[in-house]
Design an enzyme around this catalytic site. Structure first.
Site, PDB file in Angstrom:
ATOM      1  N   ASP A 129      -2.555  -2.047  11.166  1.00 25.06           N
ATOM      2  CA  ASP A 129      -2.662  -1.506   9.720  1.00 25.06           C
ATOM      3  C   ASP A 129      -3.250  -2.811   8.958  1.00 25.06           C
ATOM      4  O   ASP A 129      -3.793  -2.755   7.913  1.00 25.06           O
ATOM      5  CB  ASP A 129      -1.651  -1.228   9.005  1.00 25.06           C
ATOM      6  CG  ASP A 129      -1.113   0.281   9.396  1.00 25.06           C
ATOM      7  OD1 ASP A 129      -1.923   0.939  10.127  1.00 25.06           O
ATOM      8  OD2 ASP A 129       0.066   0.525   9.134  1.00 25.06           O
ATOM      9  N   LYS A 154       0.697  -1.089   0.172  1.00 25.10           N
ATOM     10  CA  LYS A 154       0.092  -0.013   0.133  1.00 25.10           C
ATOM     11  C   LYS A 154       0.963   1.135   0.090  1.00 25.10           C
ATOM     12  O   LYS A 154       1.986   1.417   0.285  1.00 25.10           O
ATOM     13  CB  LYS A 154      -1.000   0.114   1.195  1.00 25.10           C
ATOM     14  CG  LYS A 154      -0.033   0.102   2.665  1.00 25.10           C
ATOM     15  CD  LYS A 154       0.296   1.403   3.270  1.00 25.10           C
ATOM     16  CE  LYS A 154       0.984   1.224   4.441  1.00 25.10           C
ATOM     17  NZ  LYS A 154       1.695   2.151   4.851  1.00 25.10           N
TER      18      LYS A 154
END
Length: 280
Positions: free
Chosen positions: A129, A8
């Site tokens: 996360d 990401k």
């Protein structure tokens, strides 16, 4: 069974305060086409092997396996192999992605024995996360990384990633930020969220709204980072942004041709680069 664990980018990363031993954030996470590959099969004993050595023996994959077996009351043992392509210490979320995909693969092996909410609760324990990587492509991430609000998928954009030779450890970066203490209020992230929801934007529009509190800190505190970024942007003639707590930086383009031109220029100067897209 095997699956891709996509990296990401943080298009924004605003640190808004502290909650116990954690920091709270407002961020736009975007999956990109760089990925690790996680393979899971039954084994005589639990075994986790990475294609590259990792700093800590207890990785997110170890945690994911342990917590899944406990929650699902599974007695079998597993051999897990992780082919690493996402650089470690880069801010690209490779460890979190590996942990999330491990959970999904284990669950699939047992015909989805755990619900989506069960997996989400485990993911929060594995790492702050990790929930994002369970099923999101583009998301507004809040809290300590555990609040994930889906956004419309980003249109196909291209990114040139540059990985410097130095690395930043996440815990050390947050400790430094604790002393730095220049918190944000989340408005920059909200502005980008609203733009993505409207859907009418170019790479330049996104680029103007990219922001990272860690980058602001490093520009004040790290001569090494300042020198690296100045040289990079002078050669490439485009703006680069830090992702996560670093050390990888990225530039955004509308077309692959534009991105390839910048990548080729940097490759000639011996920078370590990747060309990726938001289309996965």
């Amino acid at each position: 069974m095997e699956a891709k664990a996509y990296a990401k980018l943080n298009l924004t990363l605003e640190i808004t305060g502290e909650l116990g031993e954690y920091h709270t954030i407002e961020s736009v996470f975007q999956k990109i086409s760089l990925f690790d590959v996680v393979s899971v099969k039954l084994g005589k004993s639990d075994s986790i092997i990475f294609s590259e050595s990792i700093r800590n023996i207890t990785s997110t994959v170890h945690k994911a396996l342990e917590l899944f077996k406990k929650k699902a009351n599974v007695k079998e043992n597993f051999e897990i192999y992780v082919k690493k392509n996402i650089p470690m210490g880069s801010g690209l979320g490779g460890g979190s992605a590996d942990g999330a995909i491990t959970l999904l693969l284990l669950n699939a092996m047992f015909k989805n024995i755990l619900s989506k909410s069960d997996l989400y609760e485990i993911a929060k324990e594995v790492g702050s996360d990790v929930p994002f990587f369970l099923d999101s492509n583009t998301a507004w991430v809040k809290g300590i990384g555990d609040i994930v609000q889906e956004l419309p998928n980003l249109k196909e954009l291209y990114f040139v990633l540059v990985h410097p030779k130095f690395h930043f450890k996440t815990k050390e970066m947050y400790a430094m930020f604790h002393d730095y203490g220049k918190y944000s209020d989340g408005t920059r992230t909200l502005t980008l969220v609203e733009l993505i929801k409207k859907g009418n934007y170019t790479a330049k529009d996104i680029d103007k709204l990219c922001y990272n509190d860690f980058e602001m800190m490093l520009l004040e505190k790290s001569e090494k980072f300042v020198e690296f970024k100045n040289i990079l942007e002078t050669i490439a003639e485009v703006k680069f942004h830090l992702t996560g707590s670093g050390s990888t930086v990225f530039a955004i383009f509308d077309t692959k041709k534009e991105a390839e031109k910048v990548k080729n220029t940097l490759d000639k100067m011996k920078f370590n680069t990747d060309l990726v897209s938001s289309n996965i």
